[in-house]
Design a protein around this motif. Structure first.
Motif, PDB file in Angstrom:
ATOM      1  N   GLY A 228       0.726  -1.113   0.106  1.00  0.00           N
ATOM      2  CA  GLY A 228       0.062   0.060   0.069  1.00  0.00           C
ATOM      3  C   GLY A 228       0.936   1.179   0.071  1.00  0.00           C
ATOM      4  N   PHE A 229       0.453   2.155   0.476  1.00  0.00           N
ATOM      5  CA  PHE A 229       1.036   3.671   0.625  1.00  0.00           C
ATOM      6  C   PHE A 229       2.197   3.444   1.607  1.00  0.00           C
ATOM      7  N   GLN A 230       2.529   2.704   2.376  1.00  0.00           N
ATOM      8  CA  GLN A 230       3.782   2.469   3.328  1.00  0.00           C
ATOM      9  C   GLN A 230       3.820   3.709   4.255  1.00  0.00           C
ATOM     10  N   GLU A 231       4.915   4.314   3.583  1.00  0.00           N
ATOM     11  CA  GLU A 231       5.270   5.749   4.589  1.00  0.00           C
ATOM     12  C   GLU A 231       4.820   6.811   3.898  1.00  0.00           C
ATOM     13  N   ALA A 292      -2.578   9.418  11.903  1.00  0.00           N
ATOM     14  CA  ALA A 292      -3.290  10.557  11.237  1.00  0.00           C
ATOM     15  C   ALA A 292      -3.243  10.131   9.532  1.00  0.00           C
ATOM     16  N   GLN A 293      -2.295   9.318   9.146  1.00  0.00           N
ATOM     17  CA  GLN A 293      -2.290   9.044   7.706  1.00  0.00           C
ATOM     18  C   GLN A 293      -3.365   8.141   7.378  1.00  0.00           C
ATOM     19  N   TYR A 294      -4.236   7.289   8.304  1.00  0.00           N
ATOM     20  CA  TYR A 294      -5.107   6.399   7.414  1.00  0.00           C
ATOM     21  C   TYR A 294      -6.146   7.363   7.016  1.00  0.00           C
ATOM     22  N   ASP A 295      -6.461   8.166   7.258  1.00  0.00           N
ATOM     23  CA  ASP A 295      -7.727   8.922   6.569  1.00  0.00           C
ATOM     24  C   ASP A 295      -7.170   9.582   5.221  1.00  0.00           C
ATOM     25  N   LYS A 296      -6.041  10.052   5.354  1.00  0.00           N
ATOM     26  CA  LYS A 296      -5.361  10.387   4.093  1.00  0.00           C
ATOM     27  C   LYS A 296      -5.317   9.523   3.132  1.00  0.00           C
ATOM     28  N   TRP A 297      -4.764   8.127   3.524  1.00  0.00           N
ATOM     29  CA  TRP A 297      -4.700   7.080   2.666  1.00  0.00           C
ATOM     30  C   TRP A 297      -6.158   6.630   2.000  1.00  0.00           C
ATOM     31  N   ALA A 298      -7.019   6.809   2.720  1.00  0.00           N
ATOM     32  CA  ALA A 298      -8.249   6.433   2.223  1.00  0.00           C
ATOM     33  C   ALA A 298      -8.916   7.824   1.182  1.00  0.00           C
ATOM     34  N   GLU A 299      -8.448   8.889   1.471  1.00  0.00           N
ATOM     35  CA  GLU A 299      -8.678  10.008   0.483  1.00  0.00           C
ATOM     36  C   GLU A 299      -8.054   9.827  -0.861  1.00  0.00           C
ATOM     37  N   TRP A 300      -6.871   9.496  -0.639  1.00  0.00           N
ATOM     38  CA  TRP A 300      -5.883   9.034  -1.660  1.00  0.00           C
ATOM     39  C   TRP A 300      -6.081   7.843  -2.459  1.00  0.00           C
ATOM     40  N   LEU A 304      -5.152   5.244  -6.778  1.00  0.00           N
ATOM     41  CA  LEU A 304      -4.497   3.782  -7.203  1.00  0.00           C
ATOM     42  C   LEU A 304      -5.326   3.212  -8.074  1.00  0.00           C
ATOM     43  N   GLU A 305      -5.058   1.802  -8.277  1.00  0.00           N
ATOM     44  CA  GLU A 305      -5.755   0.926  -9.449  1.00  0.00           C
ATOM     45  C   GLU A 305      -7.070   0.347  -8.607  1.00  0.00           C
ATOM     46  N   LYS A 306      -7.747   0.380  -9.445  1.00  0.00           N
ATOM     47  CA  LYS A 306      -9.024  -0.049  -8.800  1.00  0.00           C
ATOM     48  C   LYS A 306      -8.871  -1.497  -8.122  1.00  0.00           C
ATOM     49  N   ASP A 307      -8.184  -2.307  -8.775  1.00  0.00           N
ATOM     50  CA  ASP A 307      -7.907  -3.763  -8.055  1.00  0.00           C
ATOM     51  C   ASP A 307      -6.195  -3.799  -7.532  1.00  0.00           C
ATOM     52  N   VAL A 308      -6.178  -2.570  -6.685  1.00  0.00           N
ATOM     53  CA  VAL A 308      -4.795  -2.423  -6.237  1.00  0.00           C
ATOM     54  C   VAL A 308      -4.262  -3.719  -5.080  1.00  0.00           C
ATOM     55  N   LEU A 309      -5.154  -4.531  -4.643  1.00  0.00           N
ATOM     56  CA  LEU A 309      -4.968  -5.431  -3.708  1.00  0.00           C
ATOM     57  C   LEU A 309      -4.395  -6.585  -4.169  1.00  0.00           C
ATOM     58  N   SER A 310      -4.589  -6.737  -5.497  1.00  0.00           N
ATOM     59  CA  SER A 310      -3.918  -7.940  -6.439  1.00  0.00           C
ATOM     60  C   SER A 310      -2.564  -7.540  -6.989  1.00  0.00           C
ATOM     61  N   GLN A 311      -2.111  -6.213  -6.942  1.00  0.00           N
ATOM     62  CA  GLN A 311      -0.894  -5.828  -7.413  1.00  0.00           C
ATOM     63  C   GLN A 311       0.182  -6.207  -7.026  1.00  0.00           C
ATOM     64  N   LEU A 501      -6.102  -1.697   4.695  1.00  0.00           N
ATOM     65  CA  LEU A 501      -5.782  -0.439   5.411  1.00  0.00           C
ATOM     66  C   LEU A 501      -4.869   0.313   4.697  1.00  0.00           C
ATOM     67  N   LYS A 502      -3.720  -0.489   4.506  1.00  0.00           N
ATOM     68  CA  LYS A 502      -2.738   0.282   4.051  1.00  0.00           C
ATOM     69  C   LYS A 502      -2.799   0.705   2.548  1.00  0.00           C
ATOM     70  N   ALA A 503      -3.617   0.009   1.774  1.00  0.00           N
ATOM     71  CA  ALA A 503      -4.175   0.351   0.476  1.00  0.00           C
ATOM     72  C   ALA A 503      -5.081   1.317   0.279  1.00  0.00           C
ATOM     73  N   GLY A 504      -5.453   1.985   1.516  1.00  0.00           N
ATOM     74  CA  GLY A 504      -6.540   3.090   1.740  1.00  0.00           C
ATOM     75  C   GLY A 504      -7.963   2.577   1.393  1.00  0.00           C
ATOM     76  N   GLN A 505      -8.128   1.267   1.595  1.00  0.00           N
ATOM     77  CA  GLN A 505      -9.344   0.628   1.357  1.00  0.00           C
ATOM     78  C   GLN A 505     -10.483   0.762   2.182  1.00  0.00           C
ATOM     79  N   VAL A 506     -10.340   1.252   3.487  1.00  0.00           N
ATOM     80  CA  VAL A 506     -11.186   1.200   4.587  1.00  0.00           C
ATOM     81  C   VAL A 506     -11.334   2.789   5.193  1.00  0.00           C
ATOM     82  N   LYS A 507     -12.822   2.969   4.634  1.00  0.00           N
ATOM     83  CA  LYS A 507     -13.186   4.559   5.188  1.00  0.00           C
ATOM     84  C   LYS A 507     -13.174   4.653   6.494  1.00  0.00           C
ATOM     85  N   ASP A 508     -14.226   3.797   7.164  1.00  0.00           N
ATOM     86  CA  ASP A 508     -14.328   3.863   8.576  1.00  0.00           C
ATOM     87  C   ASP A 508     -13.342   2.929   9.391  1.00  0.00           C
ATOM     88  N   TRP A 509     -12.149   3.200   9.199  1.00  0.00           N
ATOM     89  CA  TRP A 509     -11.112   2.398   9.909  1.00  0.00           C
ATOM     90  C   TRP A 509     -11.167   2.483  11.322  1.00  0.00           C
TER      91      TRP A 509
END
Length: 545
Positions: A228-231, A292-300, A304-311, A501-509
């Motif tokens: 995911g977004f890592q750092e 604090a980054q988790y909300d930003k990851w969801a926004e950003w 990413l690719e629609k199927d980012v988890l399989s990348q 979560l790291k790929a920003g796919q969880v809104k209500d984390w």
């Protein structure tokens, strides 16, 4: 950290920095003292009359794609060492996503293998306490292994020992930190009207919005599904000595220390109730501000690719022309730039250092425990431990030996330029070797001759001693022995959620984190929490800092 340890670490870092600036079938019993069976294992001089040992094939497991010309390099290695090492290599290359599980299954099944890539982010924390890997202390700082002695200082080895004060790996690093960057298609950035390189998150987001609006079929940012977004977007704030994170099995635990740093007061885990977080000082007094980054990851996540988890390979996706940028690290810049230019006509590569303090090359910007992130381990079941270590000793006996594996055949894949630079030749595209799995060492770094000034400055910055600092508990290493079952169960349960979560796919984390925490309670979360508290307190009582 006491003065003696700080002095020792500073000395080691300076050693690394200086080195970098000038330049990461025998059935031997592993319990025997190392002996030199072939004198100088790297020598090829016909005057060497020492009889070669019996032939052996060392089996290994690495991850990634096997270089196209790997067989040519192995042939050259065998030709050079037939009368000295008399060793062949049989390397199994596992897909990146499968390596961790394949190593675990191999160890469980008791398959014969002589070396494997392993690290804390793989199986190392779990397999060392289980006794799966051989202790390697005796092979270092040993005159019978001159290559290892020269390349791995006693200080560096000391830093990479485990909780029981023993070494179980060959640690690989060039610098203590490989600067994370976002690689960007320079030609695309210019095409979209950005005349200057990206220099802030705000500009990066503007660029991504323009890509979405103007470049149909191109993903703004390519990341690996399990990373995911890592750092990226992580808050840059002053660290608190009294609140230290410990990451175990994907779950972050914050250890709250007394003001004098001598007593563990609380251990707060990801997903704990609000009243537990309230015990910590700001900004860790709420889960939202702590992460604090988790909300930003969801926004950003829209970038990413629609199927980012399989990348599984974000770099390959980028190189195919399907992405405007990708997450990477600075060490691969020269090779990646050449690969992109060879693949897409008219393209060019540049990078954005997204951490502000590092971007500004400030001193003491990078926290480190002075440990290598990457390493090889030797299964205790191997019948060829001495011969395996003789092979790695040969690698580090000379630049000539080392560079054969790291860069390929000179005159075909590359050619040396002076003492510490190289020029990649056209055939280098057929030999891209993952040195971080096998050959990296601070004494044998080569920089590309055409490396641009900006990249060179950042690499030199990452080699300076005063770039780094050691945070409180940096040297603490958790021993999973007392919670092996709980650790494995929690990791298995948490992994899927942490990945999304790291790929920003969880809104209500926050809500999902609380639910996960309740599930983990039944798997031993509190037992691990108490074990952390016990071990950290013992570490502090023993003089650890």
């Amino acid at each position: 950290m006491n003065d003696m340890k700080m002095k020792r670490m500073t000395t080691a870092v300076l050693t690394v920095a200086l080195a970098a600036s000038v330049a990461a079938c025998s059935n031997n019993n592993s319990n025997e003292e190392p002996t030199s069976t072939d004198g100088n294992a790297g020598a090829t001089n016909s005057a060497n009359t020492t009889k070669a040992p019996s032939a052996v094939t060392l089996k290994g497991m690495l991850f990634g794609d096997e270089p196209q010309d790997m067989s040519l390099v192995l042939d050259e290695f065998e030709k050079r060492t037939k009368d000295t090492l008399n060793t062949k290599l049989d390397i199994q290359w596992n897909p990146i996503a499968d390596h961790k599980q394949k190593v675990k299954l191999m160890m469980t099944a008791g398959e014969s293998v002589d070396f494997v890539f392993d690290a804390d982010f793989q199986n190392l924390k779990e397999l060392i306490p289980q006794g799966a890997y051989a202790q390697l202390d005796k092979y270092f700082n040993n005159d019978d292994y001159p290559g290892l002695k020269a390349a791995f200082t006693p200080e560096f080895i000391e830093m990479n020992k485990r909780y029981d004060d023993h070494l179980y790996t060959i640690p690989f690093t060039q610098y203590f930190y490989d600067i994370p960057v976002i690689y960007i298609r320079k030609d695309l950035r210019e095409k979209l009207g950005f005349s200057e390189p990206i220099s802030s998150y705000e500009e990066l987001q503007q660029f991504y919005d323009k890509v979405l609006a103007s470049e149909d079929g191109i993903t703004p940012l390519a990341v690996k599904g399990n990373g995911g977004f890592q750092e990226v977007l992580a808050p840059e704030r002053e660290e608190l000595d009294t609140v230290r994170p410990v990451n175990l099995g994907g779950i972050v635990y914050f250890v709250h220390l007394s003001d004098d740093l001598k007593t563990v007061q609380d251990v707060v885990a990801f997903g704990d109730p609000a009243e537990e977080w309230a015990k910590l000082p700001a900004p860790f007094d709420t889960m939202k501000s702590a992460f604090a980054q988790y909300d930003k990851w969801a926004e950003w996540s829209k970038y990413l690719e629609k199927d980012v988890l399989s990348q599984k390979d974000q770099k390959a996706y980028f190189m195919s022309g399907k992405a405007a940028s990708y997450y990477g690290t600075l060490s691969s810049y020269a090779a990646d730039k050449k690969k992109l230019q060879d693949t897409i006509a008219g393209s060019d590569l540049e990078f954005f250092v997204f951490k502000e303090k590092i971007r500004n090359m400030e001193p003491h910007a990078i926290s480190t425990n002075y440990k290598a992130n990457n390493s090889l381990a030797i299964p205790v079941s191997s019948k060829n431990i001495d011969r395996t270590m003789k092979f790695f000793d040969w690698i580090f006996q000379s630049r000539e030996n080392h560079d054969l594996f790291e860069y390929g055949i000179p005159g075909k894949h590359w050619e040396p330029v002076g003492e510490n630079k190289l020029k990649l030749l056209d055939d280098s595209k057929n030999y891209t070797f993952p040195g971080y799995e096998f050959t990296w060492n601070p004494t044998m770094i080569r920089m590309p001759e055409d490396l641009d000034e900006t990249a060179q400055k950042y690499l030199e910055y990452s080699a300076k001693a005063d770039t780094y600092y050691s945070a409180v508990l940096a040297k603490f290493a958790f021993d999973t022995s007392n919670v092996k079952g709980e650790f494995a169960n929690i990791q298995s349960k948490a992994d899927p959620f942490i990945q999304t979560l790291k790929a920003g796919q969880v809104k209500d984390w926050e809500g999902d984190a609380v639910k996960l925490n309740k599930d983990l309670q039944g798997l031993g979360l509190d037992k691990i929490r108490n074990e952390i508290k016990t071990q950290v307190q013992a570490y502090l009582d023993g003089g650890g800092k």
